[in-house]
Design a protein around this motif. Structure first.
Motif, PDB file in Angstrom:
ATOM      1  N   ILE B 261      12.508  -3.188   5.939  1.00 10.45           N
ATOM      2  CA  ILE B 261      13.088  -2.369   4.492  1.00 10.45           C
ATOM      3  C   ILE B 261      14.435  -1.505   3.400  1.00 10.45           C
ATOM      4  CG2 ILE B 261      11.996  -0.481   3.412  1.00 10.45           C
ATOM      5  CD1 ILE B 261       9.898  -0.890   4.326  1.00 10.45           C
ATOM      6  N   LEU B 262      14.983  -1.209   4.231  1.00 11.82           N
ATOM      7  CA  LEU B 262      16.018  -0.879   3.536  1.00 11.82           C
ATOM      8  C   LEU B 262      16.706  -2.105   2.495  1.00 11.82           C
ATOM      9  CD1 LEU B 262      17.490   2.206   3.494  1.00 11.82           C
ATOM     10  CD2 LEU B 262      19.125   0.539   5.067  1.00 11.82           C
ATOM     11  N   GLU B 263      17.166  -3.127   3.680  1.00 12.14           N
ATOM     12  CA  GLU B 263      17.985  -4.965   2.802  1.00 12.14           C
ATOM     13  C   GLU B 263      17.202  -5.029   1.511  1.00 12.14           C
ATOM     14  OE1 GLU B 263      20.062  -6.069   3.423  1.00 12.14           O
ATOM     15  OE2 GLU B 263      19.643  -8.216   2.319  1.00 12.14           O
ATOM     16  N   LYS B 264      15.407  -4.563   1.370  1.00  5.58           N
ATOM     17  CA  LYS B 264      14.469  -5.357   0.246  1.00  5.58           C
ATOM     18  C   LYS B 264      13.660  -4.679  -0.503  1.00  5.58           C
ATOM     19  CE  LYS B 264      14.056  -9.316  -0.080  1.00  5.58           C
ATOM     20  NZ  LYS B 264      14.753 -11.189  -1.265  1.00  5.58           N
ATOM     21  N   ALA B 265      14.489  -2.798  -0.471  1.00  7.02           N
ATOM     22  CA  ALA B 265      13.249  -1.624  -0.841  1.00  7.02           C
ATOM     23  C   ALA B 265      13.207  -2.084  -2.573  1.00  7.02           C
ATOM     24  CB  ALA B 265      14.306  -0.556  -0.865  1.00  7.02           C
ATOM     25  N   ALA B 266      14.104  -2.658  -3.303  1.00  2.00           N
ATOM     26  CA  ALA B 266      13.757  -2.554  -4.498  1.00  2.00           C
ATOM     27  C   ALA B 266      12.965  -3.521  -5.019  1.00  2.00           C
ATOM     28  CB  ALA B 266      15.369  -2.720  -4.907  1.00  2.00           C
ATOM     29  N   PRO B 267      13.368  -5.047  -5.116  1.00  5.04           N
ATOM     30  CA  PRO B 267      12.298  -6.009  -4.556  1.00  5.04           C
ATOM     31  C   PRO B 267      11.109  -5.541  -4.523  1.00  5.04           C
ATOM     32  CG  PRO B 267      14.095  -7.303  -3.692  1.00  5.04           C
ATOM     33  CD  PRO B 267      14.420  -5.791  -3.561  1.00  5.04           C
ATOM     34  N   MET B 268      11.487  -5.166  -3.411  1.00  2.00           N
ATOM     35  CA  MET B 268       9.718  -5.100  -2.535  1.00  2.00           C
ATOM     36  C   MET B 268       8.634  -3.915  -3.696  1.00  2.00           C
ATOM     37  SD  MET B 268       9.339  -3.769   1.719  1.00  2.00           S
ATOM     38  CE  MET B 268       9.823  -5.561   2.210  1.00  2.00           C
ATOM     39  N   ILE B 269       9.519  -3.612  -3.860  1.00  2.00           N
ATOM     40  CA  ILE B 269       8.031  -2.399  -4.623  1.00  2.00           C
ATOM     41  C   ILE B 269       8.882  -2.548  -5.494  1.00  2.00           C
ATOM     42  CG2 ILE B 269      10.063  -0.410  -6.041  1.00  2.00           C
ATOM     43  CD1 ILE B 269       8.046   1.209  -4.797  1.00  2.00           C
ATOM     44  N   GLY B 270       8.904  -3.426  -6.548  1.00  2.00           N
ATOM     45  CA  GLY B 270       9.007  -4.022  -7.696  1.00  2.00           C
ATOM     46  C   GLY B 270       7.874  -5.137  -7.585  1.00  2.00           C
ATOM     47  N   ASP B 271       8.074  -6.420  -6.599  1.00  3.06           N
ATOM     48  CA  ASP B 271       7.237  -7.474  -5.911  1.00  3.06           C
ATOM     49  C   ASP B 271       5.411  -6.987  -5.701  1.00  3.06           C
ATOM     50  OD1 ASP B 271       8.475  -8.873  -6.297  1.00  3.06           O
ATOM     51  OD2 ASP B 271       9.160  -9.330  -4.678  1.00  3.06           O
ATOM     52  N   PHE B 272       5.480  -5.558  -4.559  1.00  3.41           N
ATOM     53  CA  PHE B 272       4.369  -4.890  -4.603  1.00  3.41           C
ATOM     54  C   PHE B 272       3.621  -4.895  -5.735  1.00  3.41           C
ATOM     55  CE2 PHE B 272       2.994  -4.657  -0.296  1.00  3.41           C
ATOM     56  CZ  PHE B 272       4.125  -5.135   0.351  1.00  3.41           C
ATOM     57  N   PHE B 273       3.868  -3.845  -6.079  1.00  2.00           N
ATOM     58  CA  PHE B 273       3.566  -3.502  -7.588  1.00  2.00           C
ATOM     59  C   PHE B 273       3.500  -4.437  -9.247  1.00  2.00           C
ATOM     60  CE2 PHE B 273       3.600  -0.066  -4.517  1.00  2.00           C
ATOM     61  CZ  PHE B 273       2.290   0.470  -4.744  1.00  2.00           C
ATOM     62  N   ALA B 274       3.975  -5.151  -9.103  1.00  2.00           N
ATOM     63  CA  ALA B 274       3.858  -5.959 -10.420  1.00  2.00           C
ATOM     64  C   ALA B 274       2.576  -6.517 -10.961  1.00  2.00           C
ATOM     65  CB  ALA B 274       5.085  -7.395  -9.696  1.00  2.00           C
ATOM     66  N   ASP B 275       1.506  -6.793 -10.258  1.00  2.00           N
ATOM     67  CA  ASP B 275       0.448  -7.127 -10.846  1.00  2.00           C
ATOM     68  C   ASP B 275      -0.365  -5.961 -10.696  1.00  2.00           C
ATOM     69  OD1 ASP B 275       1.356 -10.373 -11.019  1.00  2.00           O
ATOM     70  OD2 ASP B 275       0.418 -10.000  -9.278  1.00  2.00           O
ATOM     71  N   THR B 276       0.227  -4.518 -10.561  1.00  2.00           N
ATOM     72  CA  THR B 276      -0.830  -3.343 -10.773  1.00  2.00           C
ATOM     73  C   THR B 276      -1.050  -2.920 -12.246  1.00  2.00           C
ATOM     74  OG1 THR B 276       0.549  -2.282 -10.151  1.00  2.00           O
ATOM     75  CG2 THR B 276      -0.988  -3.661  -8.300  1.00  2.00           C
ATOM     76  N   SER B 277      -1.720  -2.124 -12.380  1.00  2.00           N
ATOM     77  CA  SER B 277      -1.964  -1.412 -13.784  1.00  2.00           C
ATOM     78  C   SER B 277      -0.748  -0.680 -14.135  1.00  2.00           C
ATOM     79  CB  SER B 277      -2.917  -0.851 -14.024  1.00  2.00           C
ATOM     80  OG  SER B 277      -3.536   0.201 -13.405  1.00  2.00           O
ATOM     81  N   THR B 278      -0.266  -0.436 -12.594  1.00  2.00           N
ATOM     82  CA  THR B 278       1.175   0.497 -12.392  1.00  2.00           C
ATOM     83  C   THR B 278       2.429   0.015 -11.802  1.00  2.00           C
ATOM     84  OG1 THR B 278       0.335   1.491 -10.541  1.00  2.00           O
ATOM     85  CG2 THR B 278       0.136   2.818 -12.746  1.00  2.00           C
ATOM     86  N   PRO B 279       3.155  -1.360 -12.940  1.00  2.00           N
ATOM     87  CA  PRO B 279       4.035  -1.815 -12.229  1.00  2.00           C
ATOM     88  C   PRO B 279       5.745  -1.123 -12.061  1.00  2.00           C
ATOM     89  CG  PRO B 279       4.053  -2.297 -14.399  1.00  2.00           C
ATOM     90  CD  PRO B 279       2.612  -1.838 -14.421  1.00  2.00           C
ATOM     91  N   VAL B 280       6.232  -1.091 -11.567  1.00  2.00           N
ATOM     92  CA  VAL B 280       7.381  -0.565 -10.857  1.00  2.00           C
ATOM     93  C   VAL B 280       9.399  -0.535 -12.156  1.00  2.00           C
ATOM     94  CG1 VAL B 280       9.102   0.782  -9.720  1.00  2.00           C
ATOM     95  CG2 VAL B 280       6.952   0.072  -8.883  1.00  2.00           C
ATOM     96  N   SER B 281       8.699   0.215 -12.906  1.00  2.00           N
ATOM     97  CA  SER B 281      10.434  -0.607 -13.482  1.00  2.00           C
ATOM     98  C   SER B 281      11.435  -0.251 -12.173  1.00  2.00           C
ATOM     99  CB  SER B 281      11.062   0.932 -14.856  1.00  2.00           C
ATOM    100  OG  SER B 281      10.794   1.920 -13.967  1.00  2.00           O
ATOM    101  N   ALA B 282      12.656  -0.636 -13.057  1.00  2.00           N
ATOM    102  CA  ALA B 282      14.215  -1.475 -11.957  1.00  2.00           C
ATOM    103  C   ALA B 282      14.637   0.132 -11.958  1.00  2.00           C
ATOM    104  CB  ALA B 282      14.849  -2.506 -13.057  1.00  2.00           C
ATOM    105  N   SER B 283      14.200   1.172 -13.109  1.00  2.00           N
ATOM    106  CA  SER B 283      15.310   2.260 -13.013  1.00  2.00           C
ATOM    107  C   SER B 283      14.239   3.010 -11.257  1.00  2.00           C
ATOM    108  CB  SER B 283      15.137   2.987 -14.159  1.00  2.00           C
ATOM    109  OG  SER B 283      13.489   3.312 -15.304  1.00  2.00           O
ATOM    110  N   ALA B 284      13.269   2.890 -12.056  1.00  2.00           N
ATOM    111  CA  ALA B 284      12.162   2.859 -10.508  1.00  2.00           C
ATOM    112  C   ALA B 284      12.105   3.073  -9.371  1.00  2.00           C
ATOM    113  CB  ALA B 284      10.540   3.562 -10.846  1.00  2.00           C
TER     114      ALA B 284
END
Lengths: 52, 461
Positions: B261-284
């Motif tokens: 989880i630690l290794e890919k945390a930032a891209p992972m949360i971005g990818d997981f919610f990229a196609d949803t109505s609430t995408p995750v920004s880089a700062s989030a």
């Protein structure tokens, strides 16, 4: 953090000696201040998850 | 080197010494060496000023982690023999001079000196420093060994929280060219030397026959716990027991899963919610990574202290069993719920940290206090393997899934399922842990008692 948990080799109450309270306070402040700084910076960054 | 001020005999606590002075001594070392996980701050300026690739700029950190494992494994017996003050002094010397050599390397634009200084010399400081307070804390807190080691090892997690903003601020002040980096390294070396000095001066070992305050009996005396021994096993014998290797597998699997989880945390949360109505920004996403660091650090104290109450084996059942369920929840719920994703990831990271912090007390339960620091050092080789294995699995699987045309949460499904399998293996290894066969115990001899047994006998245990 109290010095009340000090004891002697025979398991009795703390022997009369110099008070360790000032030393304890100094030691915990020494490590506590940088940790508080790190946590403060972290909290700022973590807040971005909810505001960013 | 072991005569005089650094000698073990000079560190025996006088009557009335508070055992609560030992955790800050340990923290001063662990908060310093925990800086290693903030190395990434130096990567971009090193790459631009010395024209390095990303792989090359990671070398000092990677060598440092390798040296951490090697020096903890091979230096553990020396640490036990010479005592915690000697070990903390060696750690201070190596860690701070590593920075000074790296400063010279940066100012001369000789990158090999940076790698040698920070990675090789500093890495020895990491390994010796990491194990330096472990057995001392366990001896001072026989009633709460998990909590005591949890405080110290929490410091290793906290070190990066301090160093990351501090180093970044220093580079802003001095500049990001080679001269600025050299100045930053120099200040790091000097400040960490001063900070770690507290540990060297303050650390004490309990006097022979010392016992915790009334009402705080050692755990092996509190209630019947089959895994908590009163016997001692040497480091040489410990590695011959199946218990050691079961714990090795447990630690390796738990760390691998956490790093996943630690290794890919930032891209992972971005990818997981990229196609949803609430995408995750880089700062989030950066905020999410910060929260994971907090979970990693607090889990070290919270769960390790909890293990004093529920027992070490049960605690690892939670880390591995509940950890696997958390991964399963992420796989199953995918991008359906952001709060569930975040909560599961935080719990997993808290278990990752807890696994590190609880293992010294688990070793003490199984092998006694005699050479627990040296045994802990040998066990940390599991960390070295996990440090390679975790990122390798997650990155390789994510790349191959991307190559197969997948996107979003689909990129991680397979690697998360692999993590569940690894945790199941760790769970099984934990179930196989039984009390150590008495043939491995140190002999009890009244005439020529071993140091560990002499301590036990004097304690009346």
């Amino acid at each position: 953090m109290t010095t009340g948990e000090s004891s002697t080799a025979d398991g009795g109450a703390a022997a009369a000696g110099p008070s360790r309270v000032p030393l304890s306070v100094l030691a915990w402040v020494w490590v506590g201040v940088p940790m508080a700084y790190g946590l403060y910076e972290l909290a700022h960054k973590a807040a971005q998850l909810f505001t960013g | 080197m072991t005569t005089g001020f650094l000698d073990r005999t000079r560190t025996v606590a006088p009557a009335g010494w508070s055992r609560w002075l030992v955790p800050p001594a340990a923290l001063s070392v662990h908060l310093s060496i925990g800086q290693a996980y903030a190395w990434s701050v130096f990567k971009p300026p090193l790459e631009s000023s010395l024209n390095l690739s990303g792989t090359a700029s990671a070398l000092p950190f990677q060598l440092g982690i390798v040296m951490l494992g090697l020096s903890a494994a091979f230096g553990g017996t020396l640490v036990e023999r010479n005592g915690p003050r000697w070990a903390m002094a060696v750690s201070l010397l190596c860690f701070s001079s590593g920075f000074l050599i790296a400063a010279l390397g940066a100012s001369l634009e000789q990158y090999w000196l940076v790698v040698f200084g920070y990675g090789f010399v500093g890495g020895i400081g990491l390994g010796i420093g990491y194990i330096s307070p472990v057995s001392t804390l366990i001896k001072w807190f026989p009633d709460r060994p998990g909590m005591a080691t949890g405080i110290a090892i929490m410091g290793f997690g906290g070190g990066a929280l301090i160093a990351s903003p501090w180093s970044a601020q220093m580079l802003e002040t001095f500049g990001s060219d080679s001269g600025g980096i050299a100045s930053a390294f120099l200040v790091h070396g000097l400040v960490y030397a001063a900070f770690m000095t507290l540990g060297v001066l303050l650390v004490r070992v309990p006097a022979e026959g010392w016992r915790p305050p009334a009402g705080r009996a050692p755990q092996e005396k509190q209630e019947k716990r089959t895994l908590v021994t009163t016997a001692d096993v040497s480091a040489r014998n410990a590695v011959r027991t199946p218990q050691f290797w079961c714990l090795w597998v447990v630690l390796c699997m738990n760390v691998t899963a956490g790093i996943g989880i630690l290794e890919k945390a930032a891209p992972m949360i971005g990818d997981f919610f990229a196609d949803t109505s609430t995408p995750v920004s880089a700062s989030a996403a950066a905020g999410f990574v910060a929260l994971l660091s907090l979970a990693n650090m607090s889990g070290r104290f919270l769960w390790s202290a909890t293990s004093d109450v529920i027992g070490r084996k049960n605690m690892y059942r939670v880390y591995l069993g509940v950890g696997a369920l958390m991964y399963l929840a992420i796989v199953q719920l995918g991008d359906a719920s952001k709060p569930v994703f975040i909560t599961c990831a935080l719990v997993i990271l808290s278990f990752y940290g807890g696994g590190f912090a609880t293992v010294p007390a688990y070793l003490k339960d199984l092998f006694g206090t005699y050479q627990v620091g040296a045994i802990h050092g040998r066990l940390l080789t599991a960390w070295s393997l996990a440090g390679v294995l975790g990122p390798l699995i997650v990155n390789w699987v994510a790349d191959s899934q991307e190559g197969a045309g997948r996107s979003g949460s689909e990129l991680y499904g397979l690697s998360l399922s692999i993590m569940i399998g690894l945790l199941a293996v760790g769970f099984l290894a934990n179930e196989l842990v039984r009390p150590v066969n008495p043939k491995y115990h140190e002999p009890v001899s009244t005439a020529g008692a071993t140091p560990g047994r002499a301590h036990e006998e004097a304690d009346g245990r």
